[in-house]
Design a protein around this motif. Structure first.
Motif, mmCIF file in Angstrom:
data_model
loop_
_atom_site.group_PDB
_atom_site.id
_atom_site.type_symbol
_atom_site.label_atom_id
_atom_site.label_comp_id
_atom_site.label_asym_id
_atom_site.label_seq_id
_atom_site.Cartn_x
_atom_site.Cartn_y
_atom_site.Cartn_z
ATOM 1 N N THR A 267 -8.957 16.079 29.771
ATOM 2 C CA THR A 267 -7.948 15.095 29.363
ATOM 3 C C THR A 267 -8.582 14.212 28.294
ATOM 4 O O THR A 267 -9.807 14.139 28.155
ATOM 5 C CB THR A 267 -7.485 14.221 30.541
ATOM 6 O OG1 THR A 267 -8.612 13.480 31.040
ATOM 7 C CG2 THR A 267 -6.892 15.067 31.666
ATOM 8 N N TRP A 268 -7.745 13.504 27.538
ATOM 9 C CA TRP A 268 -8.264 12.605 26.513
ATOM 10 C C TRP A 268 -9.082 11.482 27.149
ATOM 11 O O TRP A 268 -10.109 11.066 26.609
ATOM 12 C CB TRP A 268 -7.117 12.029 25.683
ATOM 13 C CG TRP A 268 -6.544 13.003 24.702
ATOM 14 C CD1 TRP A 268 -5.299 13.549 24.712
ATOM 15 C CD2 TRP A 268 -7.221 13.571 23.567
ATOM 16 N NE1 TRP A 268 -5.142 14.423 23.671
ATOM 17 C CE2 TRP A 268 -6.313 14.459 22.934
ATOM 18 C CE3 TRP A 268 -8.494 13.430 23.016
ATOM 19 C CZ2 TRP A 268 -6.646 15.173 21.796
ATOM 20 C CZ3 TRP A 268 -8.825 14.150 21.878
ATOM 21 C CH2 TRP A 268 -7.906 15.007 21.281
ATOM 22 N N SER A 269 -8.629 11.002 28.286
ATOM 23 C CA SER A 269 -9.356 9.904 28.930
ATOM 24 C C SER A 269 -10.731 10.374 29.410
ATOM 25 O O SER A 269 -11.717 9.624 29.336
ATOM 26 C CB SER A 269 -8.545 9.340 30.098
ATOM 27 O OG SER A 269 -8.319 10.344 31.078
ATOM 28 N N MET A 271 -12.567 12.790 28.055
ATOM 29 C CA MET A 271 -13.436 12.941 26.892
ATOM 30 C C MET A 271 -13.851 11.577 26.340
ATOM 31 O O MET A 271 -14.989 11.390 25.901
ATOM 32 C CB MET A 271 -12.736 13.767 25.809
ATOM 33 C CG MET A 271 -12.470 15.212 26.211
ATOM 34 S SD MET A 271 -13.968 16.053 26.805
ATOM 35 C CE MET A 271 -15.027 15.939 25.363
ATOM 36 N N GLN A 272 -12.939 10.631 26.370
ATOM 37 C CA GLN A 272 -13.286 9.290 25.908
ATOM 38 C C GLN A 272 -14.374 8.685 26.791
ATOM 39 O O GLN A 272 -15.327 8.065 26.296
ATOM 40 C CB GLN A 272 -12.045 8.397 25.897
ATOM 41 C CG GLN A 272 -12.305 6.992 25.369
ATOM 42 C CD GLN A 272 -11.046 6.143 25.370
ATOM 43 O OE1 GLN A 272 -10.038 6.502 25.989
ATOM 44 N NE2 GLN A 272 -11.091 5.018 24.683
ATOM 45 N N GLU A 273 -14.244 8.880 28.091
ATOM 46 C CA GLU A 273 -15.246 8.356 29.028
ATOM 47 C C GLU A 273 -16.611 8.983 28.765
ATOM 48 O O GLU A 273 -17.638 8.292 28.734
ATOM 49 C CB GLU A 273 -14.800 8.653 30.455
ATOM 50 C CG GLU A 273 -15.847 8.329 31.516
ATOM 51 C CD GLU A 273 -15.528 8.969 32.853
ATOM 52 O OE1 GLU A 273 -16.473 9.217 33.616
ATOM 53 O OE2 GLU A 273 -14.335 9.230 33.116
ATOM 54 N N ARG A 274 -16.648 10.300 28.552
ATOM 55 C CA ARG A 274 -17.917 10.987 28.357
ATOM 56 C C ARG A 274 -18.555 10.640 27.010
ATOM 57 O O ARG A 274 -19.779 10.501 26.915
ATOM 58 C CB ARG A 274 -17.713 12.500 28.487
ATOM 59 C CG ARG A 274 -17.396 12.913 29.925
ATOM 60 C CD ARG A 274 -17.205 14.401 30.091
ATOM 61 N NE ARG A 274 -17.067 14.758 31.503
ATOM 62 C CZ ARG A 274 -16.905 15.994 31.957
ATOM 63 N NH1 ARG A 274 -16.851 17.014 31.085
ATOM 64 N NH2 ARG A 274 -16.792 16.228 33.246
ATOM 65 N N LEU A 275 -17.751 10.511 25.981
ATOM 66 C CA LEU A 275 -18.300 10.122 24.678
ATOM 67 C C LEU A 275 -18.829 8.694 24.713
ATOM 68 O O LEU A 275 -19.861 8.384 24.101
ATOM 69 C CB LEU A 275 -17.235 10.284 23.591
ATOM 70 C CG LEU A 275 -16.878 11.732 23.230
ATOM 71 C CD1 LEU A 275 -15.684 11.768 22.286
ATOM 72 C CD2 LEU A 275 -18.082 12.445 22.601
ATOM 73 N N THR A 276 -18.120 7.831 25.424
ATOM 74 C CA THR A 276 -18.597 6.456 25.570
ATOM 75 C C THR A 276 -19.944 6.429 26.272
ATOM 76 O O THR A 276 -20.871 5.707 25.859
ATOM 77 C CB THR A 276 -17.580 5.615 26.362
ATOM 78 O OG1 THR A 276 -16.334 5.604 25.654
ATOM 79 C CG2 THR A 276 -18.077 4.190 26.549
ATOM 80 N N SER A 280 -23.687 5.288 24.756
ATOM 81 C CA SER A 280 -24.228 4.071 25.361
ATOM 82 C C SER A 280 -25.451 4.341 26.233
ATOM 83 O O SER A 280 -26.354 3.503 26.309
ATOM 84 C CB SER A 280 -23.152 3.364 26.196
ATOM 85 O OG SER A 280 -22.700 4.200 27.254
ATOM 86 N N THR A 320 -17.535 19.196 27.575
ATOM 87 C CA THR A 320 -16.232 19.653 28.076
ATOM 88 C C THR A 320 -16.346 20.326 29.441
ATOM 89 O O THR A 320 -15.386 20.928 29.916
ATOM 90 C CB THR A 320 -15.587 20.639 27.085
ATOM 91 O OG1 THR A 320 -16.472 21.757 26.883
ATOM 92 C CG2 THR A 320 -15.312 19.968 25.751
ATOM 93 N N HIS A 328 -21.783 14.625 31.464
ATOM 94 C CA HIS A 328 -22.459 13.369 31.115
ATOM 95 C C HIS A 328 -23.784 13.620 30.397
ATOM 96 O O HIS A 328 -24.508 12.663 30.117
ATOM 97 C CB HIS A 328 -22.708 12.543 32.366
ATOM 98 C CG HIS A 328 -21.456 12.054 33.014
ATOM 99 N ND1 HIS A 328 -21.415 11.562 34.312
ATOM 100 C CD2 HIS A 328 -20.190 11.961 32.550
ATOM 101 C CE1 HIS A 328 -20.173 11.211 34.610
ATOM 102 N NE2 HIS A 328 -19.416 11.444 33.570
#
Length: 644
Positions: A267-269, A271-276, A280, A320, A328
């Protein structure tokens, strides 16, 4: 001009042999000792993991067969169904000559990998002209490579992939030095770690081959690079096919990467969580890549960054992935980037890498002298718990722990059905079954456990508490001089006949959840008061050190006659020490009765906490806590188990 990847040995005056010897010794010994100490702490202080450190420690300790049958507590399948790793068998054969146990052997193995990384970096750094005559700088940079963030987080979850990455680096170093036979030997060792290691060698070599053809404007340029990458690809493909044909896969690729149905989890969320998280918490991967990109721009040559570019597909596969650990980029999953870090380090020692015609100009030397330390320091992680590489283990605890583990295994018939946490199972994986695992869900037809064993720092402490909620235990015990605790509803004498030295202890976290020998804590006393008007809630046999304490007892009172009941602190030699009437809550609401008491040095005997009186009807105990007020001298007679 010769091939750009062939690098000369450093020339010029050599440093003093003593200093050079110190540099190479530091480069190997410091990482070796750190790796060894971390693994010893992992098993004997922090509590080892069954998956996968305990698993690997068992596989490479005096193997029972070439096919590497997994320990029964895992699944009794062949390890080759997960990875084709015959190197484990070879390492295991050497362990027959090791006079100590499997944990020290595994710790030494991990130490050799970390020390080998430092040694490999030292060999590489001393080829860089501006560091060739500076042995202390060589040692410093080698240590920075050995202790980079990726290497340390791979060590944090001890695995064999680090050996594969080290052998891949050694293969490339030998090849770039013109030592073909040695390169092939290291390639074969890398392939014996994991069947796909050849593909990880192919990735940067493939890009180098393409760049060589383009820069020389000849299709035949880089033929020797093509030969090595072809060999690596074919051998790795053959290993994958052999594993698939001879050893049916355990579905690891589906379980870790694709999921079922494939990639339905994306999901987009997510992928956003993992990229963040990547940008960081994985700076030890990104910062060296950024420095390599900057060097590529300065030197006007893409070769130094090809290693990082080569593993972008691997990064996408992991980001992915169905598994959060892979998604992660945690622990060992990004291990190919260890090759990318080495790749950059090696190419800084190639004179022709610069666009400058004169390779020893001040400009090139200055850029190399600055960028190499920055590159290696950028890969060090500040979030890694560095204190864990310092020796916190001691021989006495190790001997007591090993003796306790042996006694549990040899005399388990005296302990009844067992449930143990991964820290205990990881010490003896071949001696336990899957149903002994605290993580193993009850399947309905296995006997209820009579004994629970867990580590003080158990990563599954929550599950320990869940088991204790419905566990009829007379007492919690510390296995003396070890970090392990035991609860059982078997008599203490029977437990000690198994060779276990036990010490009763009070646990402020678990005690309210437990059943006592008289019934569960929150059960009505109405049904339990059958011993002449007295009801022992906890004990007997509690050992408490001198100091000041507060006993807190939560209860609800439903009957007027219960006002006569008292909470009593009782010593088995001197009798009642102090008592207080139960506190009644308004309108039948819960109330807490507090008693503060002091245990002096002259007090002998053990301690009990009782609810006493002639009319105990209508009282429901809902919780009991014993809290130390931090006064008085303390001994090691009683300890508390840490909570979540």
């Amino acid at each position: 001009m010769g091939m750009i990847w062939q690098t000369p040995e450093p020339t010029g005056p050599k440093g003093a042999l003593v200093v050079q010897g110190m540099a190479v010794s530091l480069s190997f010994l410091v990482p070796f000792l750190a790796g060894f100490s971390f693994v010893m702490n992992h098993f004997y202080v922090a509590g080892g993991y069954l998956h996968d450190s305990g698993w690997f420690a068992a596989l490479m300790w005096r193997p029972l067969d070439f096919n590497l049958t997994n320990p029964p507590v895992i699944d009794n399948n062949l390890f080759y169904s997960t990875h084709l790793s015959p190197i484990l068998y070879g390492i295991g054969l050497l362990s027959f000559f090791w006079p100590w146990g499997p944990i020290t052997w595994f710790a030494s193995f991990q130490g050799v990998i970390l020390g080998g990384s430092g040694l490999m970096a030292w060999i590489t750094v001393r080829r860089i002209p501006c560091f060739a005559e500076k042995p202390l700088w060589q040692a410093f940079l080698a240590l920075a490579f050995a202790f980079n963030g990726l290497a340390m987080f791979i060590l944090a979850y001890p695995h064999i992939e680090a050996l594969g990455a080290l052998m891949a680096c050694a293969c490339l170093a030998a090849f770039f030095s013109g030592k073909w036979r040695l390169a092939v030997l290291f390639l074969l060792i890398a392939l014996s770690v994991r069947e796909d290691m050849g593909f990880h060698v192919v990735a940067p070599l493939g890009l180098l081959w393409i760049w060589t053809m383009w820069s020389n404007r000849r299709v035949t340029a880089g033929s020797d690079v093509l030969a090595l990458l072809t060999l690596a690809f074919c051998l790795s493909l053959a290993a994958v096919l052999i594993r698939s044909w001879q050893f049916p896969a355990d579905g690891a690729f589906t379980r870790i990467y694709t999921g079922v149905p494939p990639y339905a989890h994306l999901t987009w969320s997510l992928m956003q969580e993992r990229l963040t998280l990547l940008f960081s918490q994985r700076l030890y991967l990104l910062q060296p890549a950024a420095v390599a990109l900057f060097a590529t721009i300065i030197w006007r040559n893409p070769v130094p960054i090809l290693g990082f570019v080569a593993y972008i597909p691997w990064s996408l596969l992991n980001l992915t992935a169905f598994s959060d650990a892979a998604g992660h980029m945690d622990v060992y999953y990004p291990f190919p980037f260890q090759i990318a870090i080495f790749w950059f380090l090696w190419w800084t020692g190639v004179p022709q890498i610069s666009h400058l015609v004169v390779t020893d100009t001040l400009r090139q030397q200055a850029s190399t002298k600055i960028l190499v330390p920055i590159f290696l320091i950028a890969g060090i992680s500040m979030s890694f718990p560095w204190s864990t590489i310092l020796p916190a283990w001691n021989g006495g605890v190790i001997r007591a722990t090993e003796e306790a583990a042996d006694n549990i295994v040899q005399n388990r018939h005296l302990l009844g059905p067992i449930k143990a946490d991964p820290a205990m199972l990881s010490l003896r994986p071949r001696a336990f079954l899957q149903e002994d695992d605290l993580d193993d869900p009850d399947i309905g037809n296995e006997p209820a456990p009579e004994t629970l064993i867990w580590h003080a720092n158990s990563i599954h402490f929550g599950k320990v508490q869940q088991h204790l909620e419905n566990f009829e235990a007379e007492m919690l015990y510390r296995i003396t001089d070890t970090p392990f605790y035991l609860a059982s509803h078997l008599p203490r004498a029977q437990l000690e006949s198994a060779g276990l030295a036990l010490r009763p202890m009070m646990d402020i976290n678990m005690l309210p959840l437990m059943k006592t020998r008289y019934g569960q804590v929150n059960a009505s006393i109405l049904d339990l008061a059958s011993n002449g008007g007295k009801h022992k809630l906890y004990g007997p046999g509690l050992v408490l050190p001198p100091g000041k304490y507060r006993l807190e007892m939560d209860m609800r009172i439903f009957d007027d006659h219960a006002d006569e009941a008292m909470v009593e602190v009782y010593n088995t030699q001197t009798g009642s020490i102090i008592s207080a009437p139960l506190q009644r809550g308004l309108g039948g609401s819960p109330a807490t009765t507090d008693i503060e008491f002091t245990i002096q040095r002259h007090h002998q005997g053990n301690w009990e906490f009782r609810v006493s009186g002639n009319n105990l009807h209508g009282i429901r105990i809902t919780g009991v806590w014993l809290r130390s007020l931090g006064q008085g001298d303390k001994t090691d007679a009683t300890e508390s188990v840490p909570g979540n």
